[in-house]
Design a protein around this motif. Structure first.
Motif, PDB file in Angstrom:
ATOM      1  N   GLN A  66      33.481  64.088 -22.273  1.00  0.00           N
ATOM      2  CA  GLN A  66      32.228  64.218 -21.800  1.00  0.00           C
ATOM      3  C   GLN A  66      31.302  63.190 -22.418  1.00  0.00           C
ATOM      4  O   GLN A  66      30.218  63.130 -22.014  1.00  0.00           O
ATOM      5  CB  GLN A  66      31.697  65.709 -22.174  1.00  0.00           C
ATOM      6  N   HIS A  67      31.849  62.195 -23.180  1.00  0.00           N
ATOM      7  CA  HIS A  67      30.860  61.185 -23.762  1.00  0.00           C
ATOM      8  C   HIS A  67      30.696  60.295 -22.557  1.00  0.00           C
ATOM      9  O   HIS A  67      31.515  60.050 -21.753  1.00  0.00           O
ATOM     10  CB  HIS A  67      31.465  60.326 -24.808  1.00  0.00           C
ATOM     11  N   LEU A  71      37.954  59.676 -28.260  1.00  0.00           N
ATOM     12  CA  LEU A  71      36.693  59.541 -27.417  1.00  0.00           C
ATOM     13  C   LEU A  71      36.852  60.986 -26.672  1.00  0.00           C
ATOM     14  O   LEU A  71      37.653  61.372 -25.712  1.00  0.00           O
ATOM     15  CB  LEU A  71      36.613  58.536 -26.559  1.00  0.00           C
ATOM     16  N   PRO A  72      35.730  61.622 -26.836  1.00  0.00           N
ATOM     17  CA  PRO A  72      35.382  62.857 -26.147  1.00  0.00           C
ATOM     18  C   PRO A  72      35.116  62.820 -24.575  1.00  0.00           C
ATOM     19  O   PRO A  72      34.680  61.737 -24.224  1.00  0.00           O
ATOM     20  CB  PRO A  72      34.315  63.666 -26.697  1.00  0.00           C
ATOM     21  N   THR A  75      22.776  59.955 -21.339  1.00  0.00           N
ATOM     22  CA  THR A  75      23.838  60.323 -20.077  1.00  0.00           C
ATOM     23  C   THR A  75      24.247  58.838 -19.553  1.00  0.00           C
ATOM     24  O   THR A  75      24.881  59.073 -18.611  1.00  0.00           O
ATOM     25  CB  THR A  75      23.006  60.996 -18.845  1.00  0.00           C
ATOM     26  N   THR A  88      29.637  57.739 -31.404  1.00  0.00           N
ATOM     27  CA  THR A  88      29.416  58.370 -30.429  1.00  0.00           C
ATOM     28  C   THR A  88      27.732  58.745 -30.259  1.00  0.00           C
ATOM     29  O   THR A  88      27.267  59.476 -29.401  1.00  0.00           O
ATOM     30  CB  THR A  88      30.179  59.610 -30.396  1.00  0.00           C
ATOM     31  N   LEU A 131      31.623  51.844 -30.434  1.00  0.00           N
ATOM     32  CA  LEU A 131      32.209  52.936 -31.157  1.00  0.00           C
ATOM     33  C   LEU A 131      32.380  52.558 -32.642  1.00  0.00           C
ATOM     34  O   LEU A 131      32.257  53.407 -33.475  1.00  0.00           O
ATOM     35  CB  LEU A 131      33.423  53.168 -30.521  1.00  0.00           C
ATOM     36  N   VAL A 140      23.972  52.771 -24.959  1.00  0.00           N
ATOM     37  CA  VAL A 140      24.300  54.353 -24.686  1.00  0.00           C
ATOM     38  C   VAL A 140      23.242  55.005 -24.872  1.00  0.00           C
ATOM     39  O   VAL A 140      22.607  55.247 -25.744  1.00  0.00           O
ATOM     40  CB  VAL A 140      25.587  54.714 -25.285  1.00  0.00           C
ATOM     41  N   SER A 164      33.358  57.458 -21.847  1.00  0.00           N
ATOM     42  CA  SER A 164      34.486  57.744 -21.308  1.00  0.00           C
ATOM     43  C   SER A 164      34.615  57.275 -19.771  1.00  0.00           C
ATOM     44  O   SER A 164      36.129  57.016 -19.555  1.00  0.00           O
ATOM     45  CB  SER A 164      34.652  59.337 -21.394  1.00  0.00           C
TER      46      SER A 164
END
Length: 312
Positions: free
Chosen positions: A300-301, A297-298, A131, A111, A106, A128, A304
């Motif tokens: 949906q990331h 941090l969202p 998905t 992201t 991060l 990352v 997470s």
């Protein structure tokens, strides 16, 4: 019209070499540096002491969110509720806890899609994709950490003892080792009995870098092999998450080991040759910046799912 006070975040970047902490949201950020994690002692009491000391020094009030990226964090330790209980301070409202590979990513890339290898005393690579997330190595100095500062130092000590026995070529690294242990045949006894043996071994990585620049062939070979190991981990991680498919994936290499020109050159050469769809990028920030970013941090990331959270 009332203006909402900025959220207070106490971010912690905890490694074996040192623990950095930053308190934000109450004016000028306050940063502190503490001794590194002692891997042979329970983790949470060490982190809790850091949190309480920073809060005390800043005179912080209630409502602080503690975010932490921790080197070598195991699945069993990734329990934010347990850490919050050990902190046992009403000023700490919530905790977000992750492996430091997550916070390094991060801090370096944000992201987006790509891979970060963080090579200090230990090493871990995180990739990352759209998905998926893949972590490669970070298995500690006994079982892994290939290309890390410890790995380099261990290779240096091995080379020195091989030269001493007549099993390997001479190297100027011997003088560096004898500066610490003048009686070379007794060095292994002193090292094995030292509580800080991991950091002692890793400290020789700086001598390897210096002597590689000075032309020592053994130091150059160790450095080049370290860079190759780091690149291999990055390529493996990118393939596992399908990163770089259709557009280049960002690759960041951070940590003290990469300050060695020989290590970095070997790393960059192999990464670009071994995975065509990458671009080497300078990090946007540090692991401590990444720890701060945990707070926002969202959900949906992909990362997470690798963050443990708890609220009092």
């Amino acid at each position: 019209m009332s203006v909402e006070a900025p959220a207070r975040i106490l971010a912690v970047d905890a490694g074996q070499t040192g623990i950095k902490a930053r308190l934000t949201g109450g004016g000028m950020p306050a940063e502190r540096l503490f001794p590194g994690i002692l891997t042979h002692q329970p983790l949470f009491p060490q982190l809790a002491r850091v949190v309480r000391e920073v809060l005390d020094a800043a005179g912080a009030g209630p409502g602080v969110t503690v975010t932490a990226g921790v080197s070598g964090l195991t699945d069993a330790e990734a329990d934010a509720a347990a850490l919050l209980a050990v902190i046992a301070d009403p000023r700490a409202r919530s905790v977000r806890l992750a492996h430091d590979s997550t916070t390094s990513f991060l801090g370096a890339i944000g992201t987006g899609v790509g891979a970060v290898v963080a090579a200090g005393t230990g090493v871990v690579t995180l990739a990352v994709g759209p998905t998926r997330v893949a972590r490669v190595d970070g298995w500690g100095y006994i079982m892994g950490d290939a290309g890390s500062g410890y790995w380099i130092g261990r290779e240096a000590l091995d080379a020195v003892m091989r030269a001493y026995d007549g099993r390997g070529p001479r190297t100027a690294l011997r003088s560096a080792v004898e500066a610490r242990w003048p009686e070379l045949p007794q060095a292994y006894i002193a090292l094995q009995s030292a509580d800080d043996r991991v950091s002692i071994v890793a400290s020789f990585a700086a001598e390897v870098a210096r002597l590689a620049d000075a032309g020592d062939a053994v130091a150059q070979s160790i450095s080049e092999r370290a860079g190759s190991e780091l690149a291999h981990s990055v390529i493996t991680a990118l393939v596992r998450v399908d990163a770089g498919v259709g557009e280049p994936a960002a690759v960041c290499a951070i940590g003290g080991v990469l300050r060695s020109g020989h290590v970095r050159h070997a790393f960059e050469t192999r990464v670009t040759a071994g995975h065509a769809e990458v671009h080497l990028a300078e990090p946007r920030g540090t692991g401590l910046d990444g720890a701060v970013a945990l707070a926002d941090l969202p959900a949906q990331h992909p990362l997470s799912a690798h963050v443990s959270t708890a609220t009092a």
